[in-house]
Design a protein around this motif. Structure first.
Motif, PDB file in Angstrom:
ATOM      1  N   LEU A 118       0.827  -1.201   0.000  1.00 56.17           N
ATOM      2  CA  LEU A 118       0.000   0.000   0.000  1.00 56.17           C
ATOM      3  C   LEU A 118       0.867   1.260   0.000  1.00 56.17           C
ATOM      4  O   LEU A 118       0.566   2.235  -0.690  1.00 56.17           O
ATOM      5  CB  LEU A 118      -0.922   0.007   1.224  1.00 56.17           C
ATOM      6  CG  LEU A 118      -2.194  -0.826   1.117  1.00 56.17           C
ATOM      7  CD1 LEU A 118      -2.903  -0.885   2.471  1.00 56.17           C
ATOM      8  CD2 LEU A 118      -3.132  -0.265   0.057  1.00 56.17           C
ATOM      9  N   GLY A 119       1.945   1.229   0.775  1.00 57.72           N
ATOM     10  CA  GLY A 119       2.851   2.367   0.814  1.00 57.72           C
ATOM     11  C   GLY A 119       3.465   2.647  -0.540  1.00 57.72           C
ATOM     12  O   GLY A 119       3.571   3.805  -0.964  1.00 57.72           O
ATOM     13  N   ARG A 120       3.863   1.594  -1.218  1.00 56.39           N
ATOM     14  CA  ARG A 120       4.467   1.762  -2.551  1.00 56.39           C
ATOM     15  C   ARG A 120       3.458   2.367  -3.528  1.00 56.39           C
ATOM     16  O   ARG A 120       3.786   3.283  -4.296  1.00 56.39           O
ATOM     17  CB  ARG A 120       4.950   0.401  -3.072  1.00 56.39           C
ATOM     18  CG  ARG A 120       5.498   0.441  -4.493  1.00 56.39           C
ATOM     19  CD  ARG A 120       5.978  -0.923  -4.952  1.00 56.39           C
ATOM     20  NE  ARG A 120       4.916  -1.918  -4.956  1.00 56.39           N
ATOM     21  CZ  ARG A 120       4.007  -2.039  -5.933  1.00 56.39           C
ATOM     22  NH1 ARG A 120       4.027  -1.198  -6.969  1.00 56.39           N
ATOM     23  NH2 ARG A 120       3.089  -2.985  -5.881  1.00 56.39           N
ATOM     24  N   LEU A 121       2.220   1.871  -3.511  1.00 54.80           N
ATOM     25  CA  LEU A 121       1.199   2.365  -4.427  1.00 54.80           C
ATOM     26  C   LEU A 121       0.869   3.833  -4.151  1.00 54.80           C
ATOM     27  O   LEU A 121       0.743   4.645  -5.072  1.00 54.80           O
ATOM     28  CB  LEU A 121      -0.057   1.511  -4.302  1.00 54.80           C
ATOM     29  CG  LEU A 121       0.058   0.053  -4.772  1.00 54.80           C
ATOM     30  CD1 LEU A 121      -1.188  -0.727  -4.367  1.00 54.80           C
ATOM     31  CD2 LEU A 121       0.270  -0.023  -6.280  1.00 54.80           C
ATOM     32  N   LEU A 150       6.243   9.766   9.114  1.00 48.85           N
ATOM     33  CA  LEU A 150       6.264   8.472   8.432  1.00 48.85           C
ATOM     34  C   LEU A 150       5.181   8.400   7.361  1.00 48.85           C
ATOM     35  O   LEU A 150       5.376   7.778   6.313  1.00 48.85           O
ATOM     36  CB  LEU A 150       6.084   7.352   9.462  1.00 48.85           C
ATOM     37  CG  LEU A 150       6.224   5.910   8.958  1.00 48.85           C
ATOM     38  CD1 LEU A 150       7.567   5.685   8.271  1.00 48.85           C
ATOM     39  CD2 LEU A 150       6.047   4.934  10.117  1.00 48.85           C
ATOM     40  N   ALA A 151       4.053   9.064   7.603  1.00 50.88           N
ATOM     41  CA  ALA A 151       2.943   9.051   6.647  1.00 50.88           C
ATOM     42  C   ALA A 151       3.332   9.675   5.312  1.00 50.88           C
ATOM     43  O   ALA A 151       2.661   9.439   4.301  1.00 50.88           O
ATOM     44  CB  ALA A 151       1.742   9.784   7.234  1.00 50.88           C
ATOM     45  N   GLN A 152       4.399  10.459   5.295  1.00 53.78           N
ATOM     46  CA  GLN A 152       4.895  11.009   4.031  1.00 53.78           C
ATOM     47  C   GLN A 152       5.286   9.899   3.059  1.00 53.78           C
ATOM     48  O   GLN A 152       5.276  10.095   1.846  1.00 53.78           O
ATOM     49  CB  GLN A 152       6.099  11.919   4.277  1.00 53.78           C
ATOM     50  CG  GLN A 152       5.797  13.163   5.087  1.00 53.78           C
ATOM     51  CD  GLN A 152       7.075  13.905   5.463  1.00 53.78           C
ATOM     52  OE1 GLN A 152       7.314  15.008   5.003  1.00 53.78           O
ATOM     53  NE2 GLN A 152       7.887  13.300   6.317  1.00 53.78           N
ATOM     54  N   GLU A 153       5.650   8.734   3.588  1.00 56.57           N
ATOM     55  CA  GLU A 153       5.998   7.584   2.755  1.00 56.57           C
ATOM     56  C   GLU A 153       4.762   6.773   2.386  1.00 56.57           C
ATOM     57  O   GLU A 153       4.858   5.760   1.697  1.00 56.57           O
ATOM     58  CB  GLU A 153       6.998   6.679   3.486  1.00 56.57           C
ATOM     59  CG  GLU A 153       8.308   7.353   3.862  1.00 56.57           C
ATOM     60  CD  GLU A 153       9.245   7.566   2.678  1.00 56.57           C
ATOM     61  OE1 GLU A 153       8.847   7.276   1.537  1.00 56.57           O
ATOM     62  OE2 GLU A 153      10.383   8.021   2.913  1.00 56.57           O
ATOM     63  N   PHE A 154       3.582   7.197   2.856  1.00 53.94           N
ATOM     64  CA  PHE A 154       2.336   6.472   2.595  1.00 53.94           C
ATOM     65  C   PHE A 154       1.282   7.385   1.976  1.00 53.94           C
ATOM     66  O   PHE A 154       0.098   7.217   2.203  1.00 53.94           O
ATOM     67  CB  PHE A 154       1.830   5.837   3.893  1.00 53.94           C
ATOM     68  CG  PHE A 154       2.700   4.714   4.377  1.00 53.94           C
ATOM     69  CD1 PHE A 154       2.425   3.400   4.040  1.00 53.94           C
ATOM     70  CD2 PHE A 154       3.843   4.980   5.126  1.00 53.94           C
ATOM     71  CE1 PHE A 154       3.242   2.358   4.465  1.00 53.94           C
ATOM     72  CE2 PHE A 154       4.670   3.944   5.556  1.00 53.94           C
ATOM     73  CZ  PHE A 154       4.374   2.639   5.225  1.00 53.94           C
ATOM     74  N   GLY A 155       1.750   8.372   1.196  1.00 57.75           N
ATOM     75  CA  GLY A 155       0.840   9.189   0.419  1.00 57.75           C
ATOM     76  C   GLY A 155       0.619  10.606   0.898  1.00 57.75           C
ATOM     77  O   GLY A 155       0.137  11.447   0.144  1.00 57.75           O
ATOM     78  N   ALA A 156       0.928  10.890   2.154  1.00 54.10           N
ATOM     79  CA  ALA A 156       0.679  12.226   2.685  1.00 54.10           C
ATOM     80  C   ALA A 156       1.714  13.217   2.155  1.00 54.10           C
ATOM     81  O   ALA A 156       2.909  12.935   2.167  1.00 54.10           O
ATOM     82  CB  ALA A 156       0.699  12.213   4.210  1.00 54.10           C
TER      83      ALA A 156
END
Length: 361
Positions: free
Chosen positions: A35-38, A300-306
C-alpha cells in the motif's frame, strides 16, 4: 483474498482505475509496504519529495457547546467544568501576536455556544480582517455553520453569504466525523448530518470558495465506513472541485465518553492514509495532521501518500483536551528540520497551497 484477486487489485491501482466500495475495503487486506508503494507513487508523481506546511495559529474561542458528542473532550458542558468564551479583544490580540510571529493563517473553530450569538462569531472574523487584511481567515466548520443557521433562522445560503461578507476566506473540514448515519447517530447524535455537511460544502464551493474535508477514525467505525466516507467526498469533489485537502483525524482517547477498547495500530493508521491517497484521486492534497497522529507518525505518513503536515499551529485546545500533544504547537525551525531529516523537502505554503518558500538542503 486470493493471490490472483490481490494482483488484479494492485494492477487496477497501478493503471489509475477508480475503485468502488468493495474494492476500496479490500485494499486493507494488502500488506502495508505494498500500500505504501502504491500511494507513494501517486504522491511523488504529483509533488516529488515536497512536503507542505503553513505557519498558522489555531484559535478556539469558546468551549461552551449545546451538542453532546461522545468523542469530545473539549466541550465545557461535559467533563470539562471550566467554561470560557473569549472577547473579540482577546481573539484580536491572539491574531495580531500570531501575525507578528509570521503566521499567514488563523484557523478558528470552536464549540456551538447558544449564548454567544451570531454577531459574536461573525464579528470576530470581521475585526480580524479589518485589522489584518493579509491574514487568511479559515473559520467555521460545517457543523458550526449548521448550528448558526438553525439557531438564527437562516438558510445555509444566507449563512454562507454572511461568512463571506465578514471576512471568512476558506472553510476547515471539521464536523465530518464519519458519514455513516448509524455510527454518526451513536457518536454525535443531534449534530449536523452527513447530508447537511456535504450540502454546506457544496454551497461553499458554489461561491467559488475552497475548503478541506476530514474523517475521524479509530473509534467505533469499521473499515467499510471509512471507505464509504471517502467515496462520498470523491463524489462531491467530482461535482465541485472545491476541496483542497483530505485530513484523516485519528481519534483521541482521553477524557471522553466513547467506550473504545481497541485503538488503531500505527499500521492501521498508515494503511488508512495510503488508501485515502489511492481512492481520492481528485482531492489534491492528503494531510497527516500531526496534532492527532503524533509528529512521528505524521512524518512516516509522508511515505504512505501524505504530502502535507498542516502547520506550526502555535496553540491548539480541541485535540489536546483529549490527549494529543499539540497544545503548544511547534517552532518553525524544528518543524522544518523534522521534515528535512525525514528525507523530504519542506515547502511553506499559503492556505490555498501556493508555494511561498522552499527549504532546500
Amino acid at each position: 483474498m486470493t493471490a490472483v484477486d490481490e494482483r488484479e487489485l494492485i494492477e487496477k491501482v497501478e493503471r489509475g482505475e477508480r475503485l468502488g466500495q468493495e474494492e476500496g475495503t479490500r485494499l486493507y487486506e494488502l500488506d502495508l509496504l505494498t500500500l505504501g508503494r502504491l500511494a507513494s507513487r501517486i504522491r511523488e508523481e504529483r509533488y516529488g519529495r515536497k512536503s507542505y506546511f503553513n505557519i498558522n495559529r489555531h484559535i478556539n474561542p469558546t468551549n461552551v457547546c449545546k451538542d453532546i458528542c461522545k468523542f469530545c473532550a473539549y466541550s465545557a458542558s461535559r467533563k470539562n467544568p471550566h467554561q470560557y468564551t473569549m472577547s473579540h479583544e482577546e481573539i484580536l490580540e491572539i491574531a495580531g501576536s500570531a501575525r507578528e510571529k509570521g503566521a499567514k493563517e488563523v484557523h478558528i473553530v470552536s464549540a456551538h455556544n447558544p449564548e454567544a450569538g451570531i454577531d459574536w462569531y461573525l464579528g470576530a472574523f470581521w475585526k480580524i480582517k479589518e485589522a489584518y487584511p493579509d491574514l487568511h481567515v479559515k473559520a467555521l466548520t460545517a457543523a458550526e455553520v449548521n448550528f448558526l443557521a438553525e439557531s438564527n433562522g437562516l438558510s445555509y445560503e444566507e449563512m454562507i453569504d454572511l461568512m463571506i461578507e465578514n471576512g471568512v476566506d476558506s472553510m476547515p473540514g471539521g464536523g465530518a466525523e464519519i458519514f455513516d448515519e448509524e455510527v454518526r447517530d451513536y457518536i454525535c447524535k443531534g449534530k449536523v448530518s452527513s447530508d447537511q455537511w456535504l450540502e454546506i460544502h457544496r454551497l461553499w464551493h458554489g461561491r467559488g470558495r475552497q475548503s478541506n474535508a476530514t474523517m475521524l477514525f479509530g473509534h467505533v467505525e469499521k473499515r467499510e465506513h471509512r471507505i464509504d466516507h471517502m467515496l462520498r467526498l470523491r463524489k462531491l469533489q467530482d461535482e465541485t472541485g472545491g476541496f483542497n485537502a483530505f485530513i484523516p483525524l485519528v481519534y483521541q482517547r482521553e477524557n471522553n465518553f466513547l467506550r473504545v477498547e481497541e485503538f488503531p495500530t500505527a499500521q492501521e493508521i498508515l494503511k488508512t492514509y495510503a488508501i485515502a491517497r489511492i481512492l481520492l484521486d481528485n482531492i489534491p492534497h492528503l494531510k497527516a495532521y500531526w496534532a492527532t497522529s503524533t509528529i512521528g507518525l505524521a512524518l512516516l505518513a509522508q511515505e504512505f501518500g501524505a504530502d502535507d503536515l498542516d502547520g506550526t499551529i502555535e496553540r491548539e485546545s480541541i485535540q489536546s483536551a483529549a490527549g494529543a500533544a499539540s497544545g503548544q504547537g511547534m517552532e518553525l525551525d524544528e518543524f522544518v528540520s523534522l521534515i528535512r531529516n525525514s528525507g523530504f523537502i519542506p515547502v511553506e505554503r499559503d492556505s490555498l497551497y501556493n508555494e511561498l518558500q522552499i527549504y532546500e538542503g
